[in-house]
Write an enzyme that holds these catalytic residues in place. Structure first.
Site, PDB file in Angstrom:
ATOM      1  N   HIS A  17       2.872  -2.473  -5.361  1.00 37.94           N
ATOM      2  CA  HIS A  17       1.519  -2.049  -5.017  1.00 37.94           C
ATOM      3  C   HIS A  17       0.605  -2.514  -6.145  1.00 37.94           C
ATOM      4  CE1 HIS A  17      -1.932   0.413  -3.910  1.00 37.94           C
ATOM      5  NE2 HIS A  17      -1.346   0.642  -2.746  1.00 37.94           N
TER       6      HIS A  17
ATOM      7  N   CYS B 108       7.492   7.759  -4.005  1.00 38.55           N
ATOM      8  CA  CYS B 108       8.064   6.439  -4.270  1.00 38.55           C
ATOM      9  C   CYS B 108       7.691   5.950  -5.662  1.00 38.55           C
ATOM     10  CB  CYS B 108       7.598   5.440  -3.227  1.00 38.55           C
ATOM     11  SG  CYS B 108       8.309   5.723  -1.598  1.00 38.55           S
TER      12      CYS B 108
END
Length: 293
Positions: free
Chosen positions: A258, A269
Site C-alpha cells: 500500500h 493486515c
C-alpha cells in the site's frame, strides 16, 4: 457458515482484512494459482527403531470415514480443535501435506478425528508447518478458527496429524515481524535478511494478531488498484476482534503493498512497500510467520 453460503463464497470471493481503512480484499478463484511446491518426501515413522534380530507385524493404522467431518480451510470454525497454546514457540523446520486426498485431524493424539485436512483447496492452506513431534504424530498450525471473536478465542488454530497420513519436506525459512522494533526479517538457514523497517499494522481496535501463523496463500489481484499489481501474502490467522469483514464470515490477515505503510493504521493486515512485498511473496506456502508486539 451454511453449505449454501459457503458455496456462494467459494464460487465468488473470500473477503479479508485490508490496511486501506474500510476497503476489502477479494480473492478470486479465477486468478492464477501459486506455483507448485517442491515434491515432498515421506516423513519417517518416529516410533520405528532399527533391528537386525527380530521382526514384527506392524499394527494397522486405523482408517476413518472422513466424509462426515468438517473441512479445515479458511472458512472453518471448529470448536473441537485447540488454539495455539505456545504462540511464540519454535517451529520444527518442516512442513507437511496430506499424502492422499485428505488426512484426518485430531485434537490430541489417540483420540477420534474431529476434522479433515484436504490435500488441495482453492484457497491453499494445506501445506502446514510442524510445531511438535510425538511418536507417530505431528502437531501443526492450521487455517480456520476454533471460534469467532464474539464466541471465544479466535487465535491461531492447531491440530495433530498421523505421520502415516502426510508427506513432509524441510523448510528452513521463516518470517519474523517485530512491531515495537519496527522490523520485518526473513530468517533463512539461520541467516537474517532484513526486509524492511517501514510498515503499517493494525489499530488498537483491530490489532494485528500476535504469535505464530504461516503463509496460507499468495495471490495477485490486478483489479485492486492500491496493490499496484503486487501480490498479496495471506496468512493462516484471522482477526482477534472481528468475526467477519465487509459482509463476509472471515477476517483474514495478510501482508500487502500500500502507498501508505507506516504506523498503526490498518484493520489488522501488515502494509509494506514494493521491495518488501516482493521478497515476502517469493516465499513458499507453509512458511512460518511470528508476529511480536
Amino acid at each position: 457458515m451454511s453449505s449454501t453460503r459457503r458455496a456462494a463464497w467459494a464460487a465468488a470471493t473470500v473477503v479479508v482484512l485490508l490496511l486501506a481503512g474500510g476497503a476489502v480484499w477479494a480473492l478470486h478463484t479465477t486468478q492464477t494459482p501459486p506455483s507448485s511446491a517442491p515434491t515432498p518426501t515421506a516423513i519417517p515413522s518416529l516410533s520405528a527403531s532399527p533391528s537386525t534380530t527380530a521382526t514384527h507385524t506392524p499394527t494397522p493404522t486405523p482408517s476413518y470415514d472422513l466424509g462426515a467431518l468438517p473441512k479445515v480451510d479458511v472458512f472453518a470454525v471448529i470448536p473441537a480443535l485447540p488454539v495455539d497454546d505456545d504462540p511464540y514457540g519454535a517451529f520444527s523446520g518442516e512442513v507437511v501435506r496430506p499424502v492422499g486426498d485428505a488426512a484426518p485431524v485430531f485434537a490430541d493424539p489417540g483420540g477420534e478425528p474431529v476434522a479433515v485436512l484436504p490435500r488441495d483447496d482453492p484457497y491453499d492452506g494445506t501445506t502446514v508447518p510442524v510445531i511438535e513431534h510425538r511418536a507417530g504424530w505431528v502437531k501443526v498450525l492450521l487455517p480456520g478458527r476454533a471460534h469467532t471473536p464474539s464466541q471465544g478465542d479466535a487465535a491461531q488454530l492447531t491440530g495433530w496429524l498421523r505421520t502415516g497420513d502426510v508427506v513432509a519436506r524441510d523448510l528452513d525459512v521463516q518470517i519474523q515481524v517485530d512491531i515495537s522494533k519496527h522490523r520485518i526479517q526473513i530468517v533463512r538457514n539461520g541467516i537474517i535478511e532484513r526486509v524492511t523497517g517501514d510498515f503499517a499494522w493494525g489499530r488498537s481496535e483491530t490489532p494485528t494478531p500476535h504469535g505464530r501463523a504461516f503463509v496460507m496463500m499468495v495471490r495477485t489481484a490486478p483489479s485492486l488498484a492500491y496493490t499496484r499489481g503486487h501480490p498479496v501474502v495471506y496468512l493462516s490467522v484471522q482477526s482477534p476482534t472481528l468475526d467477519g469483514f465487509g459482509g463476509a464470515d472471515v477476517a483474514v490477515t495478510a501482508f500487502h503493498y500500500h502507498d501508505a505503510h507506516s504506523g498503526a493504521i490498518s484493520n489488522g493486515c501488515i502494509r509494506v512497500g514494493a521491495a518488501a512485498i516482493t521478497a515476502l511473496a517469493a516465499l513458499p506456502v507453509g512458511t512460518p510467520v511470528t508476529v511480536h508486539p
